[in-house]
Scaffold this motif. Structure first.
Motif, PDB file in Angstrom:
ATOM      1  N   HIS A 323      -7.390  -7.721  -0.661  1.00  0.00           N
ATOM      2  CA  HIS A 323      -6.289  -6.764  -0.586  1.00  0.00           C
ATOM      3  C   HIS A 323      -5.686  -6.863   0.800  1.00  0.00           C
ATOM      4  O   HIS A 323      -6.370  -6.636   1.792  1.00  0.00           O
ATOM      5  CB  HIS A 323      -6.782  -5.347  -0.871  1.00  0.00           C
ATOM      6  N   ASN A 325      -3.522  -5.023   2.372  1.00  0.00           N
ATOM      7  CA  ASN A 325      -3.234  -3.877   3.237  1.00  0.00           C
ATOM      8  C   ASN A 325      -4.128  -2.653   3.040  1.00  0.00           C
ATOM      9  O   ASN A 325      -3.933  -1.660   3.737  1.00  0.00           O
ATOM     10  CB  ASN A 325      -1.747  -3.493   3.172  1.00  0.00           C
ATOM     11  N   ARG A 332      -6.953   4.377   2.451  1.00  0.00           N
ATOM     12  CA  ARG A 332      -6.747   3.477   1.319  1.00  0.00           C
ATOM     13  C   ARG A 332      -8.086   2.836   0.949  1.00  0.00           C
ATOM     14  O   ARG A 332      -8.494   2.825  -0.215  1.00  0.00           O
ATOM     15  CB  ARG A 332      -5.733   2.376   1.669  1.00  0.00           C
ATOM     16  N   LEU A 335     -10.801   4.444  -1.284  1.00  0.00           N
ATOM     17  CA  LEU A 335     -10.565   4.720  -2.710  1.00  0.00           C
ATOM     18  C   LEU A 335     -11.361   3.785  -3.607  1.00  0.00           C
ATOM     19  O   LEU A 335     -11.771   4.172  -4.705  1.00  0.00           O
ATOM     20  CB  LEU A 335      -9.077   4.604  -3.035  1.00  0.00           C
ATOM     21  N   TYR A 336     -11.566   2.561  -3.164  1.00  0.00           N
ATOM     22  CA  TYR A 336     -12.348   1.634  -3.989  1.00  0.00           C
ATOM     23  C   TYR A 336     -13.808   2.062  -4.081  1.00  0.00           C
ATOM     24  O   TYR A 336     -14.460   1.844  -5.102  1.00  0.00           O
ATOM     25  CB  TYR A 336     -12.253   0.209  -3.435  1.00  0.00           C
ATOM     26  N   LYS A 350      -5.839 -10.648   4.353  1.00  0.00           N
ATOM     27  CA  LYS A 350      -4.925 -11.529   5.081  1.00  0.00           C
ATOM     28  C   LYS A 350      -5.723 -12.126   6.262  1.00  0.00           C
ATOM     29  O   LYS A 350      -6.825 -11.680   6.573  1.00  0.00           O
ATOM     30  CB  LYS A 350      -3.657 -10.835   5.567  1.00  0.00           C
TER      31      LYS A 350
ATOM     32  N   ALA B 326      -4.143  10.923  -1.661  1.00  0.00           N
ATOM     33  CA  ALA B 326      -3.768   9.587  -2.152  1.00  0.00           C
ATOM     34  C   ALA B 326      -2.257   9.488  -2.367  1.00  0.00           C
ATOM     35  O   ALA B 326      -1.642   8.461  -2.068  1.00  0.00           O
ATOM     36  CB  ALA B 326      -4.502   9.254  -3.446  1.00  0.00           C
ATOM     37  N   ASP B 329       0.858   8.588   0.142  1.00  0.00           N
ATOM     38  CA  ASP B 329       1.197   7.195   0.494  1.00  0.00           C
ATOM     39  C   ASP B 329       1.112   6.378  -0.788  1.00  0.00           C
ATOM     40  O   ASP B 329       0.050   6.302  -1.393  1.00  0.00           O
ATOM     41  CB  ASP B 329       0.187   6.711   1.536  1.00  0.00           C
ATOM     42  N   GLU B 331       0.891   3.380  -1.271  1.00  0.00           N
ATOM     43  CA  GLU B 331      -0.059   2.275  -1.209  1.00  0.00           C
ATOM     44  C   GLU B 331      -1.495   2.747  -1.360  1.00  0.00           C
ATOM     45  O   GLU B 331      -2.398   1.947  -1.604  1.00  0.00           O
ATOM     46  CB  GLU B 331       0.107   1.490   0.093  1.00  0.00           C
ATOM     47  N   ARG B 332      -1.717   4.031  -1.204  1.00  0.00           N
ATOM     48  CA  ARG B 332      -3.018   4.575  -1.596  1.00  0.00           C
ATOM     49  C   ARG B 332      -3.021   4.784  -3.119  1.00  0.00           C
ATOM     50  O   ARG B 332      -3.937   4.368  -3.818  1.00  0.00           O
ATOM     51  CB  ARG B 332      -3.277   5.925  -0.906  1.00  0.00           C
ATOM     52  N   LEU B 335      -3.798   2.055  -5.746  1.00  0.00           N
ATOM     53  CA  LEU B 335      -5.113   1.420  -5.843  1.00  0.00           C
ATOM     54  C   LEU B 335      -5.860   1.853  -7.105  1.00  0.00           C
ATOM     55  O   LEU B 335      -6.640   1.080  -7.667  1.00  0.00           O
ATOM     56  CB  LEU B 335      -5.956   1.735  -4.609  1.00  0.00           C
ATOM     57  N   LYS B 430       3.676  -5.352  -4.941  1.00  0.00           N
ATOM     58  CA  LYS B 430       2.431  -4.610  -4.796  1.00  0.00           C
ATOM     59  C   LYS B 430       1.674  -5.015  -3.545  1.00  0.00           C
ATOM     60  O   LYS B 430       1.597  -6.197  -3.225  1.00  0.00           O
ATOM     61  CB  LYS B 430       1.582  -4.914  -6.049  1.00  0.00           C
ATOM     62  N   TRP B 431       1.077  -4.040  -2.859  1.00  0.00           N
ATOM     63  CA  TRP B 431       0.152  -4.263  -1.749  1.00  0.00           C
ATOM     64  C   TRP B 431       0.844  -4.850  -0.516  1.00  0.00           C
ATOM     65  O   TRP B 431       0.197  -5.520   0.292  1.00  0.00           O
ATOM     66  CB  TRP B 431      -1.000  -5.211  -2.148  1.00  0.00           C
ATOM     67  N   GLN B 432       2.135  -4.619  -0.389  1.00  0.00           N
ATOM     68  CA  GLN B 432       2.843  -5.174   0.770  1.00  0.00           C
ATOM     69  C   GLN B 432       3.604  -4.092   1.513  1.00  0.00           C
ATOM     70  O   GLN B 432       4.560  -4.390   2.232  1.00  0.00           O
ATOM     71  CB  GLN B 432       3.800  -6.292   0.314  1.00  0.00           C
ATOM     72  N   ASP B 433       3.216  -2.837   1.315  1.00  0.00           N
ATOM     73  CA  ASP B 433       3.912  -1.717   1.960  1.00  0.00           C
ATOM     74  C   ASP B 433       5.406  -1.721   1.640  1.00  0.00           C
ATOM     75  O   ASP B 433       6.227  -1.316   2.469  1.00  0.00           O
ATOM     76  CB  ASP B 433       3.684  -1.730   3.483  1.00  0.00           C
TER      77      ASP B 433
END
Lengths: 524, 524
Positions: A323, A325, A332, A335-336, A350, B326, B329, B331-332, B335, B430-433
């Motif tokens: 992931h 970000n 974030r 949450l997983y 990244k 969550a 944001d 991006e939270r 997930l 997705k996942w790139q802000d």
């Protein structure tokens, strides 16, 4: 009895820290969690890889461990065993070939030697520890194709790792065909040649090289996260699109060869969802094959591209996540944990480097930040490096040397984690944007990321606190690598429904720079 | 034949939009997804709730639907049926009591009337739609204990809902014993009294009131998310700690009574992990009871406090999540979609209000922001309100009137969602802000949250784009509730590996205020 023993005595190779040696003396001994290898002579005709079955059962008291043997070429059959306890073990083989069947004997297992803590296991639901109880705080890196390079480069990678902060390395079994690595490897996993593989015959030399590297990592204290499949082939060799029965046989062969190395983790795939034409049911089935074949229950996971595997499935021991970000923000990342209730390892976040691709140009600061945010979330992070190189020797793929700015900072990071509570860092006040992890009432590690505060009021979340408790504190500059103990201590008193604060309302001064952390430890 | 038909003819109540009526004429008809009710006279002696079994099988061509009947008190037995298709259906009953057994007949089902779109189903993996294909964009609220208040207050709540933007309401079956609501309710679900319940005898009057409210919500176009268990009892009545066999019987009774209401969703619990002494296995078992008993397969989920339920389990249709930050944001929020691969509804994101507790003092701006962030994540959000009140009539618990600032903004929000692509909003990159959701190549909704940009360069993520495509745009002030179409249009050209941009490099001017959004729609 003695005569019979001698007659059936196989070559016994002891391999605590050394590679196997065929025909070694029977007097040899192995240490607990070392690698014991039995070698037998058997048939060379036909196709021993598929024609001959071989297994051995090891017994000590009530413990029974059944392991598969494998054909190593040139009429040589091996059985490898990682004894989980010291003392005497008896064994007996089973085979459909008389020369390999019902051979039995005894091995003497010594206590584990220095630096040998056994395999890594899940501990405290979200964390890891070695089997002997020593905590293990994952600080990973990745060199996908390092074992497919020239010998000199493989050696260079090992020298780099010896001086680096990493205690886990992700690496592929199969060679990689991808940007910056379009070379044919010195060895292939199967007999034959490109376009004409014999998938029914493995190439033992290929696997012996792989094992040599796994053993070298073990001797450096590095876990080998073995990536069993990957999509970076696209049919160039076709190892990404073998028939499913070949996939299963390949897994059983790899597990038979490698499972006795205590530092092995199984990663079913890198970017599993980019492997074409393989559904989640098939991945489930491959997982189960590895699980069934591995008598030691090494850690198992699978790494995604865009689609997450369902890590709640019972054969997954921890979530291995790509992931880009999630680890930019501990809220974030956490949450997983909540979704999977297993250890979460962000194996790809990244890479530090200057690649033109957006997945390969993190600054060193951003890479280090991700490790810290991941830790505050109670999870673990993986590094790699993608700096352009005139010879296309990029750490992420071929290994070699590290060029980036993050490794020394990750060395400090690892030391701080290892100095923390043995249970692992748990979020202190989950889902409240509270940047602290630790152990309630005992230990608090806070991280401010890109914020650059000049002060932090001494306020702790209430759980396990009481009036009068006293704490010391350190200010940590995670980038400039300083740890500054504060001279004064703090005594707390209840502040409100949620918090305790220093009784005199004191705060901790901070330098107004980013990447600062605070460590707070209870005084006895 | 005719004579026999008359002899067995039960009282047939038609209930498309009206409550059931006992003893209604046989000529009555029901509409598709309406509520058809058959009433039979039967024994009053013994304990009909446990002694008498009753079910009916409805048939139309190859369709067979088996539904459980239930005892409604005073010798009255009911069977309720929601026909899934128009036309004639035949039915026949089964019972262990002769008077209720083998009774059969026929019902005529008309097409659905205006505003009746059928039950809500999962659509496009992460979204919802009514069974007739009409999209459903969840904009929820919560009044946990509104059906346990005085009649006048229940009516007031309904009047408020009639003018509010919400299309789903979370509500408990059992009364609630918690701060701001320490009253005894007018009715209880069981016979007996506090400390001396007869868990084997339900109180039909209690359930008739509940049903009247569910029907009233249906007629307002509001889905009723029925919370089957909750911990806000702590033994005061003990409905949170009944024996497990009572729990299962209670569920079967509720499902038999309510499942034929097309607007029902099943929420197994609120804060399930705060219900004491009930393990996840027991929750699984309760889920399966609801699943097995409900012939219409209404949506099913369960709401957490600190520990997430494993929403990947097959009986969960969507993830119902409490999480206080969550949705701060996108991006939270996204997930959970990745982890569960189901629709995600953040049913509790803290509440708008001025409670002293940190879960109850969001500003109206923060509440509205959470809906927008949730939408950009491709998920859905729930509202409620916790403003202190001199009479302790707080929307979150008792209903009444809304005082907060978010509802009118949520009306605009809902309209914008409903004007969007029928498939639902999907994250664009997705996942790139990247703060856009929509449908690649067709529709883009961007939201800037608390950032207050003065300009947005017209740059779109590449998927499904091509040189020369043209777009129009609106600037949306989500707080001040303005939608401003831009006069000019935009034509795109490829910019780099990842994006297309306006060919003249133009940007969209923004007012430098927070809570701004942009909507971009492809021109034909």
């Amino acid at each position: 009895m003695r005569r019979r023993f001698l007659r059936t005595l196989p070559a016994l190779a002891l391999a605590a820290g050394t590679p196997w040696s065929f025909g070694a003396a029977a007097a040899a001994r192995v240490e607990r969690w070392g690698l014991c290898e039995l070698a037998f002579a058997g048939p060379e005709d036909g196709n021993p890889f598929v024609d001959v079955t071989l297994s051995a059962t090891f017994r000590q008291g009530g413990q029974v461990v059944r392991v598969d043997g494998f054909y190593d070429g040139a009429g040589r059959y091996l059985v490898r065993f990682m004894p989980g306890s010291a003392g005497t073990w008896d064994y007996e083989t089973r085979s459909n070939v008389a020369a390999l069947d019902a051979r039995h004997g005894r091995i003497d297992v010594l206590p584990a030697g220095p630096g040998n803590h056994g395999p890594v296991r899940v501990r405290n639901r979200f964390h890891f520890g070695y089997e002997d109880g020593t905590p293990y705080r994952q600080v990973g890196t990745t060199c996908y194709a390092w074992t497919h390079q020239k010998e000199e480069l493989q050696q260079r990678t090992l020298r780099t790792l010896a001086g680096a902060p990493f205690n886990k390395l992700r690496m592929c079994v199969f060679p990689k065909w991808y940007d910056y690595n379009r070379d044919e490897p010195p060895l292939y996993p199967f007999e034959g040649r490109r376009g004409a593989w014999d998938f029914s015959r493995f190439n033992p030399a290929f696997f012996r090289n792989l094992e040599r590297r796994v053993a070298a990592l073990r001797d450096l204290g590095i876990e080998a996260d073995i990536i069993l499949f990957h999509p970076y082939d696209k049919g160039h060799w076709g190892f990404d699109r073998m028939p499913q029965d070949v996939n299963h046989r390949y897994l059983r062969y790899v597990v038979a060869r490698l499972a006795a190395y205590r530092n092995v983790w199984w990663s079913l795939a890198n970017e599993y969802d980019f492997v074409e034409g393989r559904g989640e049911d098939e991945w489930d089935s491959l997982f189960r094959t590895v699980q069934a074949a591995d008598p030691y229950d090494h850690l198992r996971s699978i790494h995604n591209a865009f689609r997450m595997y369902n890590h709640t499935k019972p054969w997954v021991t921890h979530a291995s996540i790509q992931h880009g970000n999630a680890t930019a923000d501990f809220e974030r990342a956490v949450l997983y944990r909540d979704a999977y209730e297993k250890p979460v390892v962000f194996d790809e976040v990244k890479y530090e480097g200057d690649f033109p691709k957006r997945w390969g140009h993190l600054s060193a600061e951003e890479m280090v930040l991700r490790f810290w945010q991941g830790a505050i979330a109670g999870s673990y992070v993986g590094h790699s490096e993608t700096y352009l190189d005139p010879n296309e020797i990029v750490w992420w793929s071929r290994g070699g040397t590290l060029k980036g700015g993050s490794p020394p900072r990750l060395a400090l990071f690892r030391r701080i984690l290892e100095d923390g509570p043995p249970e692992g860092l748990e979020p202190i006040d989950k889902w409240q944007d509270h940047p602290f992890a630790g152990k309630h009432g005992q230990y608090y590690l806070g991280y401010f990321g890109t914020a650059a505060p000049t002060t932090w009021p001494f306020v702790l979340f209430k759980t396990a606190l009481a009036d009068g408790m006293r704490f010391r504190a350190d200010v940590i500059d995670t980038w400039n690598m300083t740890v500054t103990p504060l001279a004064n201590t703090f005594e707390i008193t209840k502040r409100d429904d949620y918090t305790y604060a220093d009784k005199d309302g004191r705060a901790i001064a901070l330098p107004g720079r980013p990447y600062m952390a605070i460590r707070i430890v209870r005084l006895a």
